[in-house]
Design a protein around this motif. Sequence first.
Motif, PDB file in Angstrom:
ATOM      1  N   GLU A 164      50.037  64.958   6.927  1.00 56.71           N
ATOM      2  CA  GLU A 164      50.363  64.261   8.172  1.00 56.71           C
ATOM      3  C   GLU A 164      49.399  63.127   8.471  1.00 56.71           C
ATOM      4  O   GLU A 164      49.784  62.100   9.036  1.00 56.71           O
ATOM      5  N   ILE A 165      48.135  63.294   8.087  1.00 54.71           N
ATOM      6  CA  ILE A 165      47.141  62.240   8.312  1.00 54.71           C
ATOM      7  C   ILE A 165      47.582  60.963   7.598  1.00 54.71           C
ATOM      8  O   ILE A 165      47.635  59.877   8.180  1.00 54.71           O
ATOM      9  N   ALA A 166      47.887  61.092   6.316  1.00 52.62           N
ATOM     10  CA  ALA A 166      48.310  59.932   5.520  1.00 52.62           C
ATOM     11  C   ALA A 166      49.625  59.367   6.042  1.00 52.62           C
ATOM     12  O   ALA A 166      49.793  58.144   6.139  1.00 52.62           O
ATOM     13  N   CYS A 167      50.566  60.254   6.404  1.00 53.85           N
ATOM     14  CA  CYS A 167      51.866  59.793   6.909  1.00 53.85           C
ATOM     15  C   CYS A 167      51.708  58.964   8.176  1.00 53.85           C
ATOM     16  O   CYS A 167      52.374  57.933   8.346  1.00 53.85           O
ATOM     17  N   ARG A 168      50.824  59.388   9.069  1.00 51.32           N
ATOM     18  CA  ARG A 168      50.612  58.654  10.330  1.00 51.32           C
ATOM     19  C   ARG A 168      50.068  57.254  10.071  1.00 51.32           C
ATOM     20  O   ARG A 168      50.505  56.282  10.689  1.00 51.32           O
ATOM     21  N   VAL A 169      49.119  57.150   9.151  1.00 49.91           N
ATOM     22  CA  VAL A 169      48.567  55.834   8.814  1.00 49.91           C
ATOM     23  C   VAL A 169      49.652  54.961   8.190  1.00 49.91           C
ATOM     24  O   VAL A 169      49.788  53.778   8.512  1.00 49.91           O
ATOM     25  N   MET A 170      50.462  55.545   7.309  1.00 48.72           N
ATOM     26  CA  MET A 170      51.520  54.775   6.639  1.00 48.72           C
ATOM     27  C   MET A 170      52.573  54.267   7.604  1.00 48.72           C
ATOM     28  O   MET A 170      53.063  53.145   7.466  1.00 48.72           O
ATOM     29  N   LYS A 171      52.920  55.076   8.605  1.00 48.05           N
ATOM     30  CA  LYS A 171      53.911  54.631   9.607  1.00 48.05           C
ATOM     31  C   LYS A 171      53.417  53.383  10.323  1.00 48.05           C
ATOM     32  O   LYS A 171      54.174  52.426  10.540  1.00 48.05           O
ATOM     33  N   THR A 172      52.144  53.381  10.703  1.00 43.77           N
ATOM     34  CA  THR A 172      51.577  52.212  11.378  1.00 43.77           C
ATOM     35  C   THR A 172      51.545  51.011  10.442  1.00 43.77           C
ATOM     36  O   THR A 172      51.884  49.893  10.837  1.00 43.77           O
ATOM     37  N   CYS A 173      51.131  51.232   9.193  1.00 50.82           N
ATOM     38  CA  CYS A 173      51.088  50.139   8.221  1.00 50.82           C
ATOM     39  C   CYS A 173      52.469  49.510   8.030  1.00 50.82           C
ATOM     40  O   CYS A 173      52.595  48.292   7.969  1.00 50.82           O
TER      41      CYS A 173
END
Length: 198
Positions: free
Chosen positions: A56-65
């Motif tokens: 989820e940590i990586a997914c959250r950053v990717m959504k913003t990117c």
Amino acid sequence: MAAYRVTPVLPRVLHAFKHVSFRSRLWATASHAQYSTVYDSNEKTFDKILIANRGEIACRVMKTCKKMGIKTVAVHSDVDSSAVHVKMADEAVCVGPAPTSKSYLNMAAILEAVRRTGAQAVHPGYGFLSENKEFAKRLAAEGVAFIGPDTHAIQAMGDKIESKLIAKQAKVNTIPGFDGVVKDVDEAVRIAGRSATL
């Protein structure tokens, strides 16, 4: 390319981080306070960011990117090759076998992934390498931005006594306690007795 900048709603949180860079203050505040997104058409962004984390940590950053038009690179262990964060990323690189010490904590493999993909920055999420000053130094030596606290902040905040002394110098309220090294059990009992009366 236009950028979005996080603007803290609770600026007093930043007071505790006066000695670190703006990027570090932004990271710390966004992690612990409510924030809003402000569009800034003049601020330059990265073209590609590697996320040195998973789940989820990586997914959250990717959504913003993705909202910002920034390409993302996922790293993963061999057993995580079909994980959600791997599927969400524009590119993915396997950095080792299942044990995290051989994959998500494998600095050499992650740095090689940065080189191979041409990522301009690394977002460590939290945990893993997010508070590893050696990792931040090695990225700097490669000319790659570390999206998080700088090496000084990592060192200062990683030591509880040093971080408390820095907070006191910045006139931030701290919980009363002993800031030195306890020599023996008798001294510990004396200190505990004094603290109980505060």
